[in-house]
Design an enzyme around this catalytic site. Sequence first.
Site, PDB file in Angstrom:
ATOM      1  CG  HIS A  47      -0.342   0.240   2.522  1.00 24.37           C
ATOM      2  ND1 HIS A  47       0.005  -0.788   3.383  1.00 24.37           N
ATOM      3  CD2 HIS A  47      -0.009   1.391   3.173  1.00 24.37           C
ATOM      4  CE1 HIS A  47       0.507  -0.277   4.490  1.00 24.37           C
ATOM      5  NE2 HIS A  47       0.516   1.038   4.385  1.00 24.37           N
ATOM      6  CG  ASP A  75      -0.035  -4.187   2.657  1.00 22.38           C
ATOM      7  OD1 ASP A  75       0.419  -3.563   1.682  1.00 22.38           O
ATOM      8  OD2 ASP A  75      -0.284  -3.654   3.759  1.00 22.38           O
ATOM      9  N   GLY A 154       3.521   5.800   8.773  1.00 20.18           N
ATOM     10  CA  GLY A 154       4.938   5.970   8.474  1.00 20.18           C
ATOM     11  C   GLY A 154       5.748   4.743   8.859  1.00 20.18           C
ATOM     12  CB  SER A 156       3.139   1.514   6.270  1.00 16.15           C
ATOM     13  OG  SER A 156       1.905   1.717   6.905  1.00 16.15           O
ATOM     14  CB  SER A 171      -0.098  -4.911   6.892  1.00  9.81           C
ATOM     15  OG  SER A 171      -1.240  -4.625   6.104  1.00  9.81           O
TER      16      SER A 171
END
Length: 264
Positions: A47, A75, A154, A156, A171
């Site tokens: 993402h 993801d 951030g 992620s 995720s």
Amino acid sequence: MRASEEPRTYADLRGGDAYYMNGSGRCSVGFPVKRGASQAGFVTAGHCGTVGTTTTGVNQQAQGTFQGSTFPGRDYAWVATNANWTPRNLVNGYGNADVTVAGSTQALVGASICRSGSTTGWRCGTVQQLNTSVTYPQGTVSGVTRTSVCAEPGDSGGSFISGNQAQGMTSGGSGNCSQGGTTYFQPLAPALSAYGLTLVTGNDGGGPGPTDPPTEPGGTWAAGTAYAVGATVTYGGTTYRCLQAHTAQAGWQPPNTPSLWQRV
């Protein structure tokens, strides 16, 4: 005589470090990888960017381009980096010693696990559920692992690691690191398989090897030791009491694993 070259700085590629997409949004490096013999890069969350998205690194220098990205459903994504970035078998400890990645054996439910990310740094908790799913506004992601580790925007894409074993990439989830929360990570193996990648481990990326481990603060805690509930150790001048019986692994130092050790 004036030289015609344009010197550039070189940088290490390390799990948990920040990177920026198209010069704007920020995510975190999952784990350095290689594709074939020479192409370096890293895995991260799908993402965070789509194929063709360019990245700059933690030093704001040109870094790479998203070569593959899947979200939702899964993801994961991978970014191929340019020659100025050297992949290291390391995860940023954010105030602790960097953790050397030695493999990718899956941690089981109840295991201690830690996460490295560019917003909230190094955070730890336990594995709660394997092979579950989570539904975001963009759709459902399957095959993820649920943990008690907190995270914030951030973080992620950043590294999830248990001991010295790579687990996956952050995720999403609920809550934050002020009030606690639940975070899901995308396991590493499907991403490596999908894109034909190899995790950088051992000395593949030029990181510390068996003969040059990170320097540890003094104390009685030691990796490889079996600890019973109630046992006490010292680490960095502080005393800790064991909360769960376990055999210590590299990266499971008492300050990093509040599910295993309580400061006394």
